[in-house]
Design an enzyme around this catalytic site. Sequence first.
Site, short mmCIF file in Angstrom:
data_model
loop_
_atom_site.label_atom_id
_atom_site.label_comp_id
_atom_site.label_asym_id
_atom_site.label_seq_id
_atom_site.Cartn_x
_atom_site.Cartn_y
_atom_site.Cartn_z
N CYS A 2 52.87 29.03 -31.35
CA CYS A 2 52.87 27.59 -31.60
C CYS A 2 54.25 27.23 -32.12
CB CYS A 2 51.80 27.19 -32.60
SG CYS A 2 51.78 25.40 -32.95
N GLU A 114 53.22 23.73 -24.92
CA GLU A 114 53.69 25.04 -24.48
C GLU A 114 54.41 24.85 -23.15
OE1 GLU A 114 54.95 27.98 -25.37
OE2 GLU A 114 53.10 28.17 -26.54
#
Length: 271
Positions: A2, A114
Amino acid sequence: MCGRYAASRRPEDLAGIFEIEKWEPEEALEPDYNVAPTKEVYAVLDRPLKDTPDPRPVRQLRKLKWGLVPSWAKTPEGGARMINARAETVHEKPSYRRAFATRRCILPADGYYEWVTGTQERDLEVEGKRKRPRKQPYFVTPADGSVFAMAGLYEFWRDRTLPDDHPLAWWATCSVITTEAERTPLAVAPEEGPRALADIHPRMPLMLTPDRWDAWLDPARTDPDDLRELLAPPPAGLMRAFPVGTAVSNVRNNGPELLKELPAPEEGTLF
């Protein structure tokens, strides 16, 4: 992993979702659609209030800096690198194990970003025709629109170069716990692109479902084996993912337009 996420919910909304008992209006943060490491973020935690005789943990909404600095660190410089802690080893790593035992938190988010290198781009990279392939960002979020409650840790670090009454004498920092990305099909997948979270990246933030919130935040639970049971991945089929514009790749860009769903990956970045 993350490395960037979105957090647009206001403290009043988070207070209702997490049954917050204490938060300071003067610490309110603006909605942030491009949260990056070292930024200040909201964290939900259970901790006794200062300057009160009541030892009862109180659910609080606190402002922390993303990038954990262990209490024993000599300087805070490594915090920017400690934004993620792996669920598989968090109980044993020196930087995280003390926080894992007693200082756990929830980091509320809308979802996380992402980046995926498209198939055509990867082929060019292999052929040596492009040294830096263009990557397509995706936004991953609960399919039902609920809060993405990321499991986190927090720590306090004392800057010994400053006096006790200095406003920067204490640092409050945090880290996101990550786990293996789901290989099961997404609840809602893009027409063109990844069909599972593992197609986007091998890691993902560990999302805690509401039935685990109280146990995760309870500072009285300190047994590592007991706590590790809470690190199990959430049920499959809760997430959706969709491509968004590459503007999010620049940390200076911010605003709800970053979450606009593209009908297909941008040209040159087809999965």
